[in-house]
Write a protein that holds these residues in place. Sequence first.
Motif, PDB file in Angstrom:
ATOM      1  N   ARG A 124       0.845  -1.200   0.000  1.00  0.00           N
ATOM      2  CA  ARG A 124       0.000   0.000   0.000  1.00  0.00           C
ATOM      3  C   ARG A 124       0.881   1.251   0.000  1.00  0.00           C
ATOM      4  O   ARG A 124       1.961   1.258   0.560  1.00  0.00           O
ATOM      5  CB  ARG A 124      -0.876   0.030   1.234  1.00  0.00           C
ATOM      6  CG  ARG A 124      -1.656  -1.233   1.444  1.00  0.00           C
ATOM      7  CD  ARG A 124      -3.139  -0.966   1.433  1.00  0.00           C
ATOM      8  NE  ARG A 124      -3.861  -2.116   1.913  1.00  0.00           N
ATOM      9  CZ  ARG A 124      -4.439  -3.002   1.131  1.00  0.00           C
ATOM     10  NH1 ARG A 124      -4.358  -2.874  -0.175  1.00  0.00           N
ATOM     11  NH2 ARG A 124      -5.107  -4.020   1.629  1.00  0.00           N
ATOM     12  N   THR A 125       0.341   2.300  -0.583  1.00  0.00           N
ATOM     13  CA  THR A 125       1.064   3.563  -0.590  1.00  0.00           C
ATOM     14  C   THR A 125       0.784   4.330   0.695  1.00  0.00           C
ATOM     15  O   THR A 125      -0.309   4.267   1.250  1.00  0.00           O
ATOM     16  CB  THR A 125       0.679   4.433  -1.802  1.00  0.00           C
ATOM     17  OG1 THR A 125      -0.726   4.629  -1.786  1.00  0.00           O
ATOM     18  CG2 THR A 125       1.094   3.788  -3.098  1.00  0.00           C
ATOM     19  N   ILE A 126       1.787   5.029   1.138  1.00  0.00           N
ATOM     20  CA  ILE A 126       1.665   5.940   2.269  1.00  0.00           C
ATOM     21  C   ILE A 126       1.464   7.328   1.665  1.00  0.00           C
ATOM     22  O   ILE A 126       2.196   7.698   0.740  1.00  0.00           O
ATOM     23  CB  ILE A 126       2.923   5.895   3.156  1.00  0.00           C
ATOM     24  CG1 ILE A 126       3.105   4.491   3.745  1.00  0.00           C
ATOM     25  CG2 ILE A 126       2.862   6.949   4.255  1.00  0.00           C
ATOM     26  CD1 ILE A 126       4.422   4.283   4.485  1.00  0.00           C
ATOM     27  N   PRO A 127       0.478   8.095   2.114  1.00  0.00           N
ATOM     28  CA  PRO A 127       0.252   9.425   1.524  1.00  0.00           C
ATOM     29  C   PRO A 127       1.533  10.261   1.502  1.00  0.00           C
ATOM     30  O   PRO A 127       2.362  10.193   2.410  1.00  0.00           O
ATOM     31  CB  PRO A 127      -0.797  10.047   2.448  1.00  0.00           C
ATOM     32  CG  PRO A 127      -1.532   8.870   3.011  1.00  0.00           C
ATOM     33  CD  PRO A 127      -0.496   7.791   3.163  1.00  0.00           C
ATOM     34  N   ASP A 128       1.690  11.034   0.430  1.00  0.00           N
ATOM     35  CA  ASP A 128       2.925  11.791   0.209  1.00  0.00           C
ATOM     36  C   ASP A 128       3.214  12.824   1.280  1.00  0.00           C
ATOM     37  O   ASP A 128       4.363  13.208   1.478  1.00  0.00           O
ATOM     38  CB  ASP A 128       2.875  12.479  -1.158  1.00  0.00           C
ATOM     39  CG  ASP A 128       2.994  11.482  -2.294  1.00  0.00           C
ATOM     40  OD1 ASP A 128       3.576  10.399  -2.076  1.00  0.00           O
ATOM     41  OD2 ASP A 128       2.509  11.779  -3.399  1.00  0.00           O
ATOM     42  N   HIS A 129       2.207  13.302   1.990  1.00  0.00           N
ATOM     43  CA  HIS A 129       2.466  14.340   2.983  1.00  0.00           C
ATOM     44  C   HIS A 129       3.059  13.775   4.280  1.00  0.00           C
ATOM     45  O   HIS A 129       3.439  14.542   5.154  1.00  0.00           O
ATOM     46  CB  HIS A 129       1.210  15.171   3.258  1.00  0.00           C
ATOM     47  CG  HIS A 129       0.073  14.402   3.837  1.00  0.00           C
ATOM     48  ND1 HIS A 129      -0.803  13.692   3.064  1.00  0.00           N
ATOM     49  CD2 HIS A 129      -0.319  14.229   5.116  1.00  0.00           C
ATOM     50  CE1 HIS A 129      -1.689  13.111   3.845  1.00  0.00           C
ATOM     51  NE2 HIS A 129      -1.427  13.414   5.092  1.00  0.00           N
ATOM     52  N   PHE A 130       3.184  12.449   4.397  1.00  0.00           N
ATOM     53  CA  PHE A 130       3.866  11.858   5.545  1.00  0.00           C
ATOM     54  C   PHE A 130       5.367  11.836   5.265  1.00  0.00           C
ATOM     55  O   PHE A 130       5.804  11.392   4.206  1.00  0.00           O
ATOM     56  CB  PHE A 130       3.369  10.440   5.825  1.00  0.00           C
ATOM     57  CG  PHE A 130       2.016  10.396   6.453  1.00  0.00           C
ATOM     58  CD1 PHE A 130       1.817  10.851   7.749  1.00  0.00           C
ATOM     59  CD2 PHE A 130       0.930   9.908   5.758  1.00  0.00           C
ATOM     60  CE1 PHE A 130       0.562  10.817   8.330  1.00  0.00           C
ATOM     61  CE2 PHE A 130      -0.328   9.867   6.330  1.00  0.00           C
ATOM     62  CZ  PHE A 130      -0.511  10.322   7.622  1.00  0.00           C
ATOM     63  N   ILE A 131       6.134  12.310   6.234  1.00  0.00           N
ATOM     64  CA  ILE A 131       7.577  12.445   6.085  1.00  0.00           C
ATOM     65  C   ILE A 131       8.254  11.320   6.863  1.00  0.00           C
ATOM     66  O   ILE A 131       7.965  11.128   8.046  1.00  0.00           O
ATOM     67  CB  ILE A 131       8.049  13.808   6.642  1.00  0.00           C
ATOM     68  CG1 ILE A 131       7.293  14.940   5.957  1.00  0.00           C
ATOM     69  CG2 ILE A 131       9.547  13.968   6.490  1.00  0.00           C
ATOM     70  CD1 ILE A 131       7.379  16.256   6.689  1.00  0.00           C
ATOM     71  N   PRO A 132       9.172  10.555   6.216  1.00  0.00           N
ATOM     72  CA  PRO A 132       9.908   9.532   6.978  1.00  0.00           C
ATOM     73  C   PRO A 132      10.743  10.186   8.087  1.00  0.00           C
ATOM     74  O   PRO A 132      11.343  11.236   7.887  1.00  0.00           O
ATOM     75  CB  PRO A 132      10.816   8.885   5.942  1.00  0.00           C
ATOM     76  CG  PRO A 132      10.256   9.271   4.617  1.00  0.00           C
ATOM     77  CD  PRO A 132       9.533  10.564   4.815  1.00  0.00           C
ATOM     78  N   VAL A 133      10.767   9.578   9.258  1.00  0.00           N
ATOM     79  CA  VAL A 133      11.459  10.132  10.419  1.00  0.00           C
ATOM     80  C   VAL A 133      12.612   9.204  10.800  1.00  0.00           C
ATOM     81  O   VAL A 133      12.421   7.995  10.903  1.00  0.00           O
ATOM     82  CB  VAL A 133      10.489  10.288  11.616  1.00  0.00           C
ATOM     83  CG1 VAL A 133      11.212  10.800  12.845  1.00  0.00           C
ATOM     84  CG2 VAL A 133       9.345  11.200  11.246  1.00  0.00           C
ATOM     85  N   LYS A 134      13.782   9.785  11.010  1.00  0.00           N
ATOM     86  CA  LYS A 134      14.913   8.981  11.471  1.00  0.00           C
ATOM     87  C   LYS A 134      14.631   8.497  12.889  1.00  0.00           C
ATOM     88  O   LYS A 134      14.011   9.183  13.678  1.00  0.00           O
ATOM     89  CB  LYS A 134      16.200   9.796  11.447  1.00  0.00           C
ATOM     90  CG  LYS A 134      16.707  10.049  10.066  1.00  0.00           C
ATOM     91  CD  LYS A 134      18.063  10.695  10.087  1.00  0.00           C
ATOM     92  CE  LYS A 134      18.539  10.885   8.652  1.00  0.00           C
ATOM     93  NZ  LYS A 134      19.885  11.372   8.584  1.00  0.00           N
ATOM     94  N   GLY A 135      15.094   7.298  13.180  1.00  0.00           N
ATOM     95  CA  GLY A 135      14.831   6.718  14.487  1.00  0.00           C
ATOM     96  C   GLY A 135      13.572   5.878  14.493  1.00  0.00           C
ATOM     97  O   GLY A 135      13.260   5.216  15.464  1.00  0.00           O
ATOM     98  N   SER A 136      12.872   5.902  13.387  1.00  0.00           N
ATOM     99  CA  SER A 136      11.657   5.117  13.253  1.00  0.00           C
ATOM    100  C   SER A 136      12.043   3.693  12.859  1.00  0.00           C
ATOM    101  O   SER A 136      13.042   3.467  12.186  1.00  0.00           O
ATOM    102  CB  SER A 136      10.789   5.751  12.173  1.00  0.00           C
ATOM    103  OG  SER A 136       9.559   5.112  12.076  1.00  0.00           O
ATOM    104  N   MET A 137      11.270   2.718  13.305  1.00  0.00           N
ATOM    105  CA  MET A 137      11.546   1.327  12.925  1.00  0.00           C
ATOM    106  C   MET A 137      11.296   1.150  11.429  1.00  0.00           C
ATOM    107  O   MET A 137      10.233   1.520  10.942  1.00  0.00           O
ATOM    108  CB  MET A 137      10.642   0.367  13.696  1.00  0.00           C
ATOM    109  CG  MET A 137      11.034   0.157  15.105  1.00  0.00           C
ATOM    110  SD  MET A 137      10.132  -1.147  15.988  1.00  0.00           S
ATOM    111  CE  MET A 137       8.737  -1.541  15.034  1.00  0.00           C
ATOM    112  N   PRO A 138      12.243   0.568  10.707  1.00  0.00           N
ATOM    113  CA  PRO A 138      12.018   0.364   9.267  1.00  0.00           C
ATOM    114  C   PRO A 138      11.141  -0.842   8.967  1.00  0.00           C
ATOM    115  O   PRO A 138      10.532  -0.919   7.909  1.00  0.00           O
ATOM    116  CB  PRO A 138      13.423   0.161   8.718  1.00  0.00           C
ATOM    117  CG  PRO A 138      14.197  -0.390   9.874  1.00  0.00           C
ATOM    118  CD  PRO A 138      13.592   0.222  11.114  1.00  0.00           C
ATOM    119  N   ASP A 139      11.089  -1.787   9.906  1.00  0.00           N
ATOM    120  CA  ASP A 139      10.289  -2.986   9.662  1.00  0.00           C
ATOM    121  C   ASP A 139       9.883  -3.617  10.985  1.00  0.00           C
ATOM    122  O   ASP A 139      10.414  -3.305  12.036  1.00  0.00           O
ATOM    123  CB  ASP A 139      11.062  -4.002   8.822  1.00  0.00           C
ATOM    124  CG  ASP A 139      12.356  -4.450   9.490  1.00  0.00           C
ATOM    125  OD1 ASP A 139      12.335  -4.803  10.685  1.00  0.00           O
ATOM    126  OD2 ASP A 139      13.397  -4.460   8.821  1.00  0.00           O
TER     127      ASP A 139
END
Length: 147
Positions: free
Chosen positions: A92-107
Amino acid sequence: MVRNEGGFTLLEMMLVLTVFMVCFGAALIPLLNIVDEVNDQQFFNQLERDLLEAQSYAIVNNVGVIVYFFEAGQHKYSISTYESNRQILAERTIPDHFIPVKGSMPDIMFLKSGMTNKFGTVYFKTNKKRTKLIFLIGRGRFYFLEE
């Protein structure tokens, strides 16, 4: 001879239409924010359903299931089996206005028992707010927290 016509002048009509359009435009601004909120809520509801389905799939089929968030910098999440013959269950696509954040779990991986392999947080940040997807230790439980 006196003319007594009961009509409005063009200037009066334009003034009334201008006031009406300003009021109508002011009412639309909050409506646009509500539309964005509803779209975000639909995304988080879909994500929750997908995670619960991935967990159920892991338990029923006795396979590990892994969920990748923002894989390779793309605005999507994918759910697939974690076996030698990798099978994609959902993407599924994540809406474009969501910004990836460092420190977030990748999986996150759901083990065959339905429990997660680790605990932590996935951040979904926009210009206005930040939503956390928090995975708890043990039992594979998770919840969303809006900041």
